[in-house]
Design a protein around this motif. Sequence first.
Motif, PDB file in Angstrom:
ATOM      1  N   ALA A 160      14.781  -2.152  -2.522  1.00 60.82           N
ATOM      2  CA  ALA A 160      14.571  -1.757  -1.239  1.00 60.82           C
ATOM      3  C   ALA A 160      13.310  -1.844  -0.714  1.00 60.82           C
ATOM      4  CB  ALA A 160      15.542  -0.675  -0.976  1.00 60.82           C
ATOM      5  N   SER A 161      12.378  -1.310  -1.490  1.00 65.26           N
ATOM      6  CA  SER A 161      11.237  -1.225  -0.906  1.00 65.26           C
ATOM      7  C   SER A 161      10.165  -2.468  -1.428  1.00 65.26           C
ATOM      8  CB  SER A 161      10.311  -0.041  -1.704  1.00 65.26           C
ATOM      9  OG  SER A 161      10.683   1.074  -1.331  1.00 65.26           O
ATOM     10  N   GLY A 162      10.772  -3.105  -2.389  1.00 66.40           N
ATOM     11  CA  GLY A 162      10.087  -4.450  -2.780  1.00 66.40           C
ATOM     12  C   GLY A 162       8.710  -4.364  -3.489  1.00 66.40           C
ATOM     13  N   PRO A 163       8.283  -5.426  -3.961  1.00 64.40           N
ATOM     14  CA  PRO A 163       7.019  -5.029  -4.927  1.00 64.40           C
ATOM     15  C   PRO A 163       5.912  -4.399  -4.167  1.00 64.40           C
ATOM     16  CG  PRO A 163       8.111  -7.445  -5.207  1.00 64.40           C
ATOM     17  CD  PRO A 163       8.635  -6.713  -4.100  1.00 64.40           C
ATOM     18  N   PHE A 164       4.978  -3.792  -5.154  1.00 63.45           N
ATOM     19  CA  PHE A 164       3.570  -3.360  -4.602  1.00 63.45           C
ATOM     20  C   PHE A 164       3.171  -4.832  -3.867  1.00 63.45           C
ATOM     21  CE2 PHE A 164       4.638  -0.393  -8.133  1.00 63.45           C
ATOM     22  CZ  PHE A 164       4.599   0.907  -7.389  1.00 63.45           C
ATOM     23  N   GLY A 165       2.501  -4.383  -2.527  1.00 65.56           N
ATOM     24  CA  GLY A 165       1.557  -5.367  -1.813  1.00 65.56           C
ATOM     25  C   GLY A 165       0.112  -5.195  -2.561  1.00 65.56           C
ATOM     26  N   GLU A 166      -0.679  -6.075  -2.022  1.00 66.40           N
ATOM     27  CA  GLU A 166      -2.083  -6.192  -2.760  1.00 66.40           C
ATOM     28  C   GLU A 166      -2.897  -4.817  -2.311  1.00 66.40           C
ATOM     29  OE1 GLU A 166      -4.336  -9.493  -2.018  1.00 66.40           O
ATOM     30  OE2 GLU A 166      -2.892 -11.053  -2.896  1.00 66.40           O
ATOM     31  N   GLN A 167      -2.697  -4.545  -0.789  1.00 70.47           N
ATOM     32  CA  GLN A 167      -3.500  -3.465  -0.457  1.00 70.47           C
ATOM     33  C   GLN A 167      -2.783  -2.171  -0.729  1.00 70.47           C
ATOM     34  OE1 GLN A 167      -3.054  -3.694   3.983  1.00 70.47           O
ATOM     35  NE2 GLN A 167      -4.974  -4.929   4.120  1.00 70.47           N
ATOM     36  N   GLU A 168      -1.264  -1.997  -1.348  1.00 70.49           N
ATOM     37  CA  GLU A 168      -1.185  -0.819  -1.896  1.00 70.49           C
ATOM     38  C   GLU A 168      -1.379  -0.665  -3.166  1.00 70.49           C
ATOM     39  OE1 GLU A 168       3.470  -0.369   0.152  1.00 70.49           O
ATOM     40  OE2 GLU A 168       3.228  -1.963  -1.327  1.00 70.49           O
ATOM     41  N   ILE A 169      -1.665  -1.656  -3.984  1.00 71.54           N
ATOM     42  CA  ILE A 169      -2.253  -1.666  -5.436  1.00 71.54           C
ATOM     43  C   ILE A 169      -3.651  -1.289  -5.112  1.00 71.54           C
ATOM     44  CG2 ILE A 169      -2.872  -3.004  -7.300  1.00 71.54           C
ATOM     45  CD1 ILE A 169      -0.388  -4.731  -6.904  1.00 71.54           C
ATOM     46  N   GLU A 170      -4.342  -1.718  -4.238  1.00 68.08           N
ATOM     47  CA  GLU A 170      -5.548  -1.251  -3.913  1.00 68.08           C
ATOM     48  C   GLU A 170      -5.757   0.166  -4.004  1.00 68.08           C
ATOM     49  OE1 GLU A 170      -7.536  -3.432  -0.948  1.00 68.08           O
ATOM     50  OE2 GLU A 170      -7.497  -5.443  -2.034  1.00 68.08           O
ATOM     51  N   ARG A 171      -4.898   0.758  -2.955  1.00 73.67           N
ATOM     52  CA  ARG A 171      -4.751   2.374  -2.890  1.00 73.67           C
ATOM     53  C   ARG A 171      -4.664   3.015  -4.017  1.00 73.67           C
ATOM     54  NH1 ARG A 171      -0.567   1.757   1.952  1.00 73.67           N
ATOM     55  NH2 ARG A 171      -1.845   0.326   3.589  1.00 73.67           N
ATOM     56  N   VAL A 172      -3.527   2.565  -4.828  1.00 71.31           N
ATOM     57  CA  VAL A 172      -3.472   3.259  -6.264  1.00 71.31           C
ATOM     58  C   VAL A 172      -4.560   3.261  -7.129  1.00 71.31           C
ATOM     59  CG1 VAL A 172      -1.958   3.236  -8.260  1.00 71.31           C
ATOM     60  CG2 VAL A 172      -0.921   2.831  -6.188  1.00 71.31           C
ATOM     61  N   LEU A 173      -5.186   2.124  -7.205  1.00 61.81           N
ATOM     62  CA  LEU A 173      -6.365   1.901  -8.034  1.00 61.81           C
ATOM     63  C   LEU A 173      -7.470   2.820  -7.533  1.00 61.81           C
ATOM     64  CD1 LEU A 173      -6.535  -1.956  -8.614  1.00 61.81           C
ATOM     65  CD2 LEU A 173      -5.323  -0.293  -9.902  1.00 61.81           C
ATOM     66  N   ALA A 174      -7.601   2.933  -6.368  1.00 59.76           N
ATOM     67  CA  ALA A 174      -8.800   3.867  -5.688  1.00 59.76           C
ATOM     68  C   ALA A 174      -8.436   5.329  -6.205  1.00 59.76           C
ATOM     69  CB  ALA A 174      -8.692   3.597  -4.003  1.00 59.76           C
ATOM     70  N   VAL A 175      -7.190   5.690  -6.382  1.00 56.95           N
ATOM     71  CA  VAL A 175      -7.005   7.070  -6.636  1.00 56.95           C
ATOM     72  C   VAL A 175      -6.909   7.318  -7.975  1.00 56.95           C
ATOM     73  CG1 VAL A 175      -6.289   7.686  -4.146  1.00 56.95           C
ATOM     74  CG2 VAL A 175      -4.561   7.154  -6.010  1.00 56.95           C
ATOM     75  N   ALA A 176      -6.568   6.404  -8.929  1.00 56.51           N
ATOM     76  CA  ALA A 176      -6.466   6.348 -10.380  1.00 56.51           C
ATOM     77  C   ALA A 176      -7.232   7.444 -11.032  1.00 56.51           C
ATOM     78  CB  ALA A 176      -6.428   5.074 -11.066  1.00 56.51           C
ATOM     79  N   PRO A 177      -8.548   7.493 -10.791  1.00 55.19           N
ATOM     80  CA  PRO A 177      -9.665   8.337 -11.544  1.00 55.19           C
ATOM     81  C   PRO A 177      -9.201   9.696 -10.981  1.00 55.19           C
ATOM     82  CG  PRO A 177     -10.796   6.321 -10.707  1.00 55.19           C
ATOM     83  CD  PRO A 177      -9.578   6.248 -10.243  1.00 55.19           C
ATOM     84  N   LEU A 178      -8.859   9.851 -10.017  1.00 52.37           N
ATOM     85  CA  LEU A 178      -8.418  11.313  -9.458  1.00 52.37           C
ATOM     86  C   LEU A 178      -7.173  11.814 -10.244  1.00 52.37           C
ATOM     87  CD1 LEU A 178      -8.990  13.644  -7.481  1.00 52.37           C
ATOM     88  CD2 LEU A 178      -7.649  12.250  -5.724  1.00 52.37           C
ATOM     89  N   LEU A 179      -6.237  10.916 -10.228  1.00 50.66           N
ATOM     90  CA  LEU A 179      -5.034  11.267 -10.820  1.00 50.66           C
ATOM     91  C   LEU A 179      -5.155  11.482 -12.435  1.00 50.66           C
ATOM     92  CD1 LEU A 179      -2.282   8.487  -9.546  1.00 50.66           C
ATOM     93  CD2 LEU A 179      -2.792  10.859  -8.847  1.00 50.66           C
ATOM     94  N   ARG A 180      -6.065  10.837 -12.910  1.00 51.18           N
ATOM     95  CA  ARG A 180      -6.433  10.902 -14.431  1.00 51.18           C
ATOM     96  C   ARG A 180      -6.901  12.431 -14.457  1.00 51.18           C
ATOM     97  NH1 ARG A 180     -10.857  11.767 -16.847  1.00 51.18           N
ATOM     98  NH2 ARG A 180     -11.084  10.903 -19.141  1.00 51.18           N
ATOM     99  N   GLN A 181      -7.882  12.871 -13.651  1.00 51.75           N
ATOM    100  CA  GLN A 181      -8.546  14.132 -13.878  1.00 51.75           C
ATOM    101  C   GLN A 181      -7.650  15.195 -13.475  1.00 51.75           C
ATOM    102  OE1 GLN A 181     -11.605  14.542 -14.804  1.00 51.75           O
ATOM    103  NE2 GLN A 181     -11.496  16.538 -14.645  1.00 51.75           N
TER     104      GLN A 181
END
Length: 269
Positions: A160-181
């Motif tokens: 229903a939401s469809g695949p992750f878009g390029e900008q959405e992936i960029e948002r996740v990658l930007a906060v990935a180090p924060l999630l790791r911490q």
Amino acid sequence: MPATWSIPAVAPQHTLDLRAVSLLLEAPREAEPTRAMLHFLNALLPVEYISLVSHMADPPALLEGHAYGAALRNVTSQCFDKYRRHFYVFDDAIRIAGQMRARHGENAEVTALRFRAGEIPDSAWRHRIYEREHLSDRLTLLFTPAPGTAFSINLYRSEASGPFGEQEIERVLAVAPLLRQVHRNAVGTGAAARQMASRVALARARLDAREAGLSARELDVCARIACSMTADGIAADLEIAASSVITLRKRAYLKLGIHDRAELVRLAA
């Protein structure tokens, strides 16, 4: 071949609103901090399901699994059970996690891996999990919060939401180090881990006081069940097979004269 990214320890500059940050700050206070991560991520983009997986043994173990919103059925545990039994050997994330764990040093980087439904290499895996549960995409964040460890946070999107878009992936990658911490502090070595250990110890003592003849291992398992840990999470924590957790639970419930977790929680309160 799925797309992969290597993310440095320090996240690129990315603006987050205060509401999103406040959701993530709740993680160390929760018994299941990955739930707070899911709410945080949904302030940035739609993510229907999240799972936290330990890659410390073969096969991997599910530590947490959540669905976003009360209307959405949480299928993470059922899906992971199928994945663990039949399909994890086809997953590139397993190979990458093994390589990261083998480095034996703490690595602050995060590796991201994306698997769209159509890219799943095994047809049975694709049909029995992705098609059956109407999933369109998975974005996996792999990291090593301590030397010799490896964990993954897996984000799933529905059809229903469809695949992750390029900008959405960029948002996740930007906060990935924060999630790791957050994971490192809340789950690995932080206050939540100490709090959980205290809760388990207290539940164990109260169950032992019932004098139901529970073995030490049965007490270990039941105390963790009373603290809302999953069977796979208990297996990883005690370094035993998930099937052994189920067997110990059945024996303990019989001795205690109960039938479900709700009754166990009342006994351990």
